[in-house]
Design a protein around this motif. Structure first.
Motif, PDB file in Angstrom:
ATOM      1  N   GLY A  22      50.855  50.266  34.379  1.00 22.65           N
ATOM      2  CA  GLY A  22      50.866  51.284  35.282  1.00 22.65           C
ATOM      3  C   GLY A  22      51.788  50.914  36.414  1.00 22.65           C
ATOM      4  O   GLY A  22      52.658  49.917  36.107  1.00 22.65           O
ATOM      5  N   LYS A  23      51.444  51.229  38.091  1.00 22.83           N
ATOM      6  CA  LYS A  23      52.114  50.971  38.430  1.00 22.83           C
ATOM      7  C   LYS A  23      51.775  49.005  38.604  1.00 22.83           C
ATOM      8  O   LYS A  23      52.635  48.358  39.117  1.00 22.83           O
ATOM      9  N   THR A  24      50.704  48.827  38.633  1.00 22.47           N
ATOM     10  CA  THR A  24      50.077  47.203  38.641  1.00 22.47           C
ATOM     11  C   THR A  24      50.271  46.906  37.078  1.00 22.47           C
ATOM     12  O   THR A  24      49.749  47.668  35.802  1.00 22.47           O
ATOM     13  N   LYS A  25      50.910  45.848  36.983  1.00 21.56           N
ATOM     14  CA  LYS A  25      51.223  44.732  36.131  1.00 21.56           C
ATOM     15  C   LYS A  25      50.112  43.892  35.855  1.00 21.56           C
ATOM     16  O   LYS A  25      49.878  42.657  36.560  1.00 21.56           O
ATOM     17  N   VAL A  26      50.139  43.111  34.469  1.00 20.08           N
ATOM     18  CA  VAL A  26      48.669  42.065  34.170  1.00 20.08           C
ATOM     19  C   VAL A  26      49.625  40.649  33.896  1.00 20.08           C
ATOM     20  O   VAL A  26      50.385  41.003  32.648  1.00 20.08           O
ATOM     21  N   THR A  27      49.999  39.631  34.734  1.00 18.61           N
ATOM     22  CA  THR A  27      50.312  38.388  33.788  1.00 18.61           C
ATOM     23  C   THR A  27      49.453  38.522  32.848  1.00 18.61           C
ATOM     24  O   THR A  27      48.043  38.812  32.464  1.00 18.61           O
ATOM     25  N   LEU A  28      49.708  37.098  31.863  1.00 15.64           N
ATOM     26  CA  LEU A  28      48.898  36.498  30.813  1.00 15.64           C
ATOM     27  C   LEU A  28      46.871  36.167  32.319  1.00 15.64           C
ATOM     28  O   LEU A  28      45.799  36.089  32.070  1.00 15.64           O
ATOM     29  N   THR A  29      47.798  35.297  33.029  1.00 16.67           N
ATOM     30  CA  THR A  29      46.662  34.315  33.927  1.00 16.67           C
ATOM     31  C   THR A  29      45.619  35.720  34.624  1.00 16.67           C
ATOM     32  O   THR A  29      44.484  35.281  35.057  1.00 16.67           O
ATOM     33  N   GLN A  30      46.440  36.719  34.497  1.00 17.35           N
ATOM     34  CA  GLN A  30      45.709  37.772  34.822  1.00 17.35           C
ATOM     35  C   GLN A  30      44.940  38.509  34.633  1.00 17.35           C
ATOM     36  O   GLN A  30      43.666  39.100  34.652  1.00 17.35           O
ATOM     37  N   LEU A  31      45.442  38.987  33.297  1.00 16.52           N
ATOM     38  CA  LEU A  31      44.162  38.924  32.349  1.00 16.52           C
ATOM     39  C   LEU A  31      43.138  38.425  31.635  1.00 16.52           C
ATOM     40  O   LEU A  31      42.102  39.126  31.390  1.00 16.52           O
ATOM     41  N   VAL A  32      43.400  37.069  31.287  1.00 18.32           N
ATOM     42  CA  VAL A  32      42.860  36.084  31.486  1.00 18.32           C
ATOM     43  C   VAL A  32      41.365  36.575  32.923  1.00 18.32           C
ATOM     44  O   VAL A  32      39.701  36.503  31.626  1.00 18.32           O
ATOM     45  N   ASP A  33      42.113  36.478  33.761  1.00 16.09           N
ATOM     46  CA  ASP A  33      40.753  36.670  34.926  1.00 16.09           C
ATOM     47  C   ASP A  33      40.159  37.918  34.992  1.00 16.09           C
ATOM     48  O   ASP A  33      38.967  37.797  35.019  1.00 16.09           O
ATOM     49  N   LEU A  34      40.544  39.020  34.476  1.00 15.15           N
ATOM     50  CA  LEU A  34      39.849  40.592  33.783  1.00 15.15           C
ATOM     51  C   LEU A  34      38.972  40.154  32.911  1.00 15.15           C
ATOM     52  O   LEU A  34      37.883  40.883  32.938  1.00 15.15           O
ATOM     53  N   LEU A  35      39.344  39.621  31.801  1.00  8.33           N
ATOM     54  CA  LEU A  35      38.196  39.589  30.752  1.00  8.33           C
ATOM     55  C   LEU A  35      37.058  38.281  30.759  1.00  8.33           C
ATOM     56  O   LEU A  35      35.557  38.808  30.661  1.00  8.33           O
ATOM     57  N   LYS A  36      37.172  37.816  31.813  1.00 11.76           N
ATOM     58  CA  LYS A  36      35.784  36.747  32.701  1.00 11.76           C
ATOM     59  C   LYS A  36      35.490  37.426  33.498  1.00 11.76           C
ATOM     60  O   LYS A  36      34.399  36.328  34.426  1.00 11.76           O
ATOM     61  N   GLY A  37      35.920  38.379  33.972  1.00  9.69           N
ATOM     62  CA  GLY A  37      35.297  39.105  34.838  1.00  9.69           C
ATOM     63  C   GLY A  37      35.303  38.989  36.591  1.00  9.69           C
ATOM     64  O   GLY A  37      34.384  38.814  37.785  1.00  9.69           O
ATOM     65  N   LYS A  38      36.887  37.805  37.147  1.00  8.38           N
ATOM     66  CA  LYS A  38      37.156  37.281  37.876  1.00  8.38           C
ATOM     67  C   LYS A  38      38.627  38.739  38.480  1.00  8.38           C
ATOM     68  O   LYS A  38      38.946  38.895  37.526  1.00  8.38           O
ATOM     69  N   GLY A  39      38.710  38.679  39.681  1.00  3.54           N
ATOM     70  CA  GLY A  39      40.036  39.210  40.504  1.00  3.54           C
ATOM     71  C   GLY A  39      39.509  40.707  40.339  1.00  3.54           C
ATOM     72  O   GLY A  39      38.552  41.273  40.068  1.00  3.54           O
ATOM     73  N   SER A  84      56.376  36.864  33.509  1.00  2.00           N
ATOM     74  CA  SER A  84      55.780  37.335  32.073  1.00  2.00           C
ATOM     75  C   SER A  84      54.402  38.021  32.046  1.00  2.00           C
ATOM     76  O   SER A  84      53.681  37.727  32.190  1.00  2.00           O
ATOM     77  N   TYR A  85      54.788  39.850  32.426  1.00  2.00           N
ATOM     78  CA  TYR A  85      53.900  40.978  32.126  1.00  2.00           C
ATOM     79  C   TYR A  85      53.348  40.653  30.626  1.00  2.00           C
ATOM     80  O   TYR A  85      54.228  41.209  29.782  1.00  2.00           O
ATOM     81  N   ILE A  86      52.267  41.256  30.674  1.00  3.23           N
ATOM     82  CA  ILE A  86      51.595  41.753  28.982  1.00  3.23           C
ATOM     83  C   ILE A  86      51.694  42.948  28.914  1.00  3.23           C
ATOM     84  O   ILE A  86      50.817  43.833  29.952  1.00  3.23           O
ATOM     85  N   LYS A  87      52.255  44.056  28.091  1.00  2.00           N
ATOM     86  CA  LYS A  87      51.878  45.122  27.328  1.00  2.00           C
ATOM     87  C   LYS A  87      51.773  45.614  26.326  1.00  2.00           C
ATOM     88  O   LYS A  87      51.792  44.043  25.506  1.00  2.00           O
ATOM     89  N   THR A  88      51.308  46.608  25.928  1.00  2.00           N
ATOM     90  CA  THR A  88      50.140  46.073  24.517  1.00  2.00           C
ATOM     91  C   THR A  88      52.527  46.919  23.813  1.00  2.00           C
ATOM     92  O   THR A  88      53.052  47.563  24.321  1.00  2.00           O
ATOM     93  N   ASP A  89      52.287  46.906  22.797  1.00  2.00           N
ATOM     94  CA  ASP A  89      53.204  47.283  21.514  1.00  2.00           C
ATOM     95  C   ASP A  89      53.352  48.325  21.454  1.00  2.00           C
ATOM     96  O   ASP A  89      52.037  48.691  21.076  1.00  2.00           O
ATOM     97  N   TYR A  90      54.079  48.934  20.961  1.00  2.00           N
ATOM     98  CA  TYR A  90      54.241  50.805  20.565  1.00  2.00           C
ATOM     99  C   TYR A  90      53.458  50.620  19.421  1.00  2.00           C
ATOM    100  O   TYR A  90      52.284  51.717  19.187  1.00  2.00           O
ATOM    101  N   GLN A  91      52.981  49.231  18.528  1.00  2.00           N
ATOM    102  CA  GLN A  91      51.629  50.116  17.759  1.00  2.00           C
ATOM    103  C   GLN A  91      50.527  49.255  17.917  1.00  2.00           C
ATOM    104  O   GLN A  91      49.764  49.222  16.473  1.00  2.00           O
ATOM    105  N   ALA A  92      50.480  49.461  19.405  1.00  2.00           N
ATOM    106  CA  ALA A  92      49.227  48.538  19.223  1.00  2.00           C
ATOM    107  C   ALA A  92      47.297  49.037  18.611  1.00  2.00           C
ATOM    108  O   ALA A  92      46.336  48.452  17.503  1.00  2.00           O
TER     109      ALA A  92
END
Length: 106
Positions: A22-39, A84-92
């Motif tokens: 939505g209004k907040t977008k994630v970069t690769l680094t931010q996504l990895v931080d979220l996956l690892k429970g940081k940020g 570069s922000y990470i998004k899902t492809d339409y077929q994810a």
């Protein structure tokens, strides 16, 4: 070399990316931080699967998903930088349902 099934990991990545499209977008680094429970909070998504993976393995999984068009990059250009922000492809979600497993060699 060991074959590992990353289907559940992939589902978690897709949930987190979809919640942040939505209004907040994630970069690769931010996504990895979220996956690892940081940020910032992962919005109620259980990321305990990623506690056993090293940061590089999380990055490798995301790149694998980008190459297989489960995720896509959304580039934003300014006068001084390109992000570069990470998004899902339409077929994810369809891809996970059809093919079931996301296997890779570690």
């Amino acid at each position: 070399v060991v074959d590992v099934d990353f289907t559940e990991h992939t589902k978690v990545v897709i949930k987190i990316v979809e919640k942040n499209q939505g209004k907040t977008k994630v970069t690769l680094t931010q996504l990895v931080d979220l996956l690892k429970g940081k940020g910032k909070s992962a919005s109620g998504v259980d990321t305990s699967l990623f506690s056993e993976l090293a940061r590089q393995e999380c990055e490798r999984l995301i790149v694998h998903l980008l190459l297989h068009r489960i995720l896509r990059e959304d580039f934003h250009h300014t006068a001084y930088k390109t992000t570069s922000y990470i998004k899902t492809d339409y077929q994810a979600s369809r891809h996970i349902t059809l093919f079931g497993a996301c296997e890779t060699r570690m």
